[in-house]
Design a protein around this motif. Structure first.
Motif, PDB file in Angstrom:
ATOM      1  N   SER A   1       0.813  -1.223   0.000  1.00 39.55           N
ATOM      2  CA  SER A   1       0.000   0.000   0.000  1.00 39.55           C
ATOM      3  C   SER A   1       0.847   1.274   0.000  1.00 39.55           C
ATOM      4  O   SER A   1       0.351   2.340   0.346  1.00 39.55           O
ATOM      5  CB  SER A   1      -0.926  -0.010   1.227  1.00 39.55           C
ATOM      6  OG  SER A   1      -0.167  -0.229   2.391  1.00 39.55           O
TER       7      SER A   1
ATOM      8  N   THR B   1      -0.323   4.661  -1.653  1.00 43.32           N
ATOM      9  CA  THR B   1      -1.440   5.430  -1.078  1.00 43.32           C
ATOM     10  C   THR B   1      -0.999   6.327   0.081  1.00 43.32           C
ATOM     11  O   THR B   1      -1.813   7.029   0.675  1.00 43.32           O
ATOM     12  CB  THR B   1      -2.555   4.486  -0.570  1.00 43.32           C
ATOM     13  OG1 THR B   1      -1.963   3.516   0.304  1.00 43.32           O
ATOM     14  CG2 THR B   1      -3.240   3.775  -1.707  1.00 43.32           C
TER      15      THR B   1
ATOM     16  N   VAL C   1      -1.984  10.239   0.300  1.00 42.79           N
ATOM     17  CA  VAL C   1      -3.281  10.852   0.639  1.00 42.79           C
ATOM     18  C   VAL C   1      -3.335  11.333   2.093  1.00 42.79           C
ATOM     19  O   VAL C   1      -4.222  12.098   2.461  1.00 42.79           O
ATOM     20  CB  VAL C   1      -4.463   9.870   0.395  1.00 42.79           C
ATOM     21  CG1 VAL C   1      -4.522   9.457  -1.053  1.00 42.79           C
ATOM     22  CG2 VAL C   1      -4.347   8.647   1.310  1.00 42.79           C
TER      23      VAL C   1
ATOM     24  N   VAL D   1      -2.935   3.486   5.890  1.00 40.82           N
ATOM     25  CA  VAL D   1      -1.871   2.771   5.178  1.00 40.82           C
ATOM     26  C   VAL D   1      -1.085   1.808   6.067  1.00 40.82           C
ATOM     27  O   VAL D   1      -0.996   0.620   5.793  1.00 40.82           O
ATOM     28  CB  VAL D   1      -0.864   3.782   4.551  1.00 40.82           C
ATOM     29  CG1 VAL D   1       0.144   3.037   3.689  1.00 40.82           C
ATOM     30  CG2 VAL D   1      -1.598   4.835   3.742  1.00 40.82           C
TER      31      VAL D   1
END
Length: 345
Positions: free
Chosen positions: A131, A134, A137, A148
């Protein structure tokens, strides 16, 4: 007596890999190179040859570093595939430091509005997880954890730095050092549980790493708004400097005060003896040289896991050396080529 049943093959493999590390003669030849293609030609006779042979001219420094890192990653993955418990967990611990660096790289890059794809390419391949893309964000530590990192091996280390404060450069650096502190303490406890020669040698290597980080945190926080208590919280709770050295470092206001605190400890006295008063530029190299000495000594004993840690660290130092030499050659700064090269043998 039973070490060789599970670990014997891999220990033989890692000792074989160690024999392929570049020697002082290799470095002397590399330092004579005039172009990056000369470096490639010299490396073709080493274990890096197959990784660089298909690269077209003109070469870039990043290509050389990338391919050399790829070799390390391939060796690591091969060892991890063959490993059984507890060696497989030990090998995974080695990569957590790279994971922390990658998290910090992406979060910092996003803060400065850099392209995520470009940042992912700069991440160390040993510290990748599913992950990671990501991370961009997240607006604060709590989101970073919840969205995350909760599913990654770093999750337990985040308990100390979950705050609702927005991410800025200062907070990110504090996060990096808090994570590293938790990681080193956890790795140290794990090695103590393993016992035997592994615990003995890894304790020494991890204590050195913890002390080096304490010195770097102190020097980097001089002149910033980081309070003494905050600085003290970032030091690991083990190592030669724990606890009295930490008390002294926490109140240091300049590099010479750091020096006088460290000179009370014989192993670090020799490191600071190489550096003239008031300067810290050569400190990193002096620490790297001391670390390399300790890592090489890990190979003097048998039947322990510290050789895997030592080999990975020595290979990473070799890649740093190659990057420095390549940069000096590419930028026509041959006179500075010996400034940062740390000879391994």
């Amino acid at each position: 007596m039973t070490f060789n049943i599970h670990g014997g093959y891999l220990e033989a493999i890692v000792r074989g890999h160690r024999a392929g590390l570049l020697t002082a003669a290799d470095y002397n030849n590399l330092c004579q190179c005039e172009t990056l293609d000369d470096i490639k030609m010299h490396l073709s006779a080493t274990e890096y040859g197959p990784y660089l042979q298909n690269e077209p001219s003109p070469l870039h420094t990043t290509t050389i570093v990338e391919k050399c890192t790829l070799k390390l990653v391939d060796e690591y993955k091969h060892m991890l595939c063959q490993a059984t418990e507890p060696l497989s967990t030990f090998l995974e611990y080695i990569t957590y430091g790279h994971m922390i660096d990658n998290v910090v790289l992406i979060v910092t890059g996003t803060l400065h509005e850099r392209d995520v794809q470009e940042l992912l390419e700069k991440c160390h391949p040993l510290g990748m997880f599913d992950s990671i893309a990501t991370l961009a964000v997240a607006q604060n530590m709590r989101e970073l954890y919840r969205l995350v990192l909760v599913d990654t091996p770093l999750a337990p280390y985040f308990s100390e730095c979950i705050t609702s404060e927005d991410l800025d450069d200062m907070n990110i650096e504090i996060m990096r050092n808090t994570l590293y502190k938790a990681y080193l303490e956890d790795f140290y406890k794990f090695c103590q549980k393993l016992g035997g020669a592994t615990a003995e040698i890894m304790s020494d290597l991890l204590a050195f790493e913890a002390d080096r980080r304490a010195v770097n945190i102190t020097i980097n926080s001089i002149g910033t708004e980081l309070t003494r208590d905050d600085r003290r919280k970032l030091y690991s709770s083990f190592g030669l400097l724990y606890p009295y050295g930490h008390e002294e470092l926490a109140v240091c206001e300049d590099i010479d005060q750091v020096r006088s605190a460290m000179e009370k400890y014989p192993p670090y006295q020799s490191i600071f003896a190489k550096i003239s008063y008031g300067e810290s530029q050569m400190l990193d190299k002096a620490f790297y040289e001391e670390e390399v000495k300790r890592l090489c000594l890990a190979f003097e004993q048998q039947f322990h896991y510290a050789v895997f840690f030592a080999y990975m660290r020595l290979r990473e130092q070799e890649i740093r050396n190659l990057m420095w030499i390549s940069e000096c050659v590419a930028q026509n700064q041959k006179s500075r080529v010996h400034d940062s090269v740390v000879f391994i043998f």
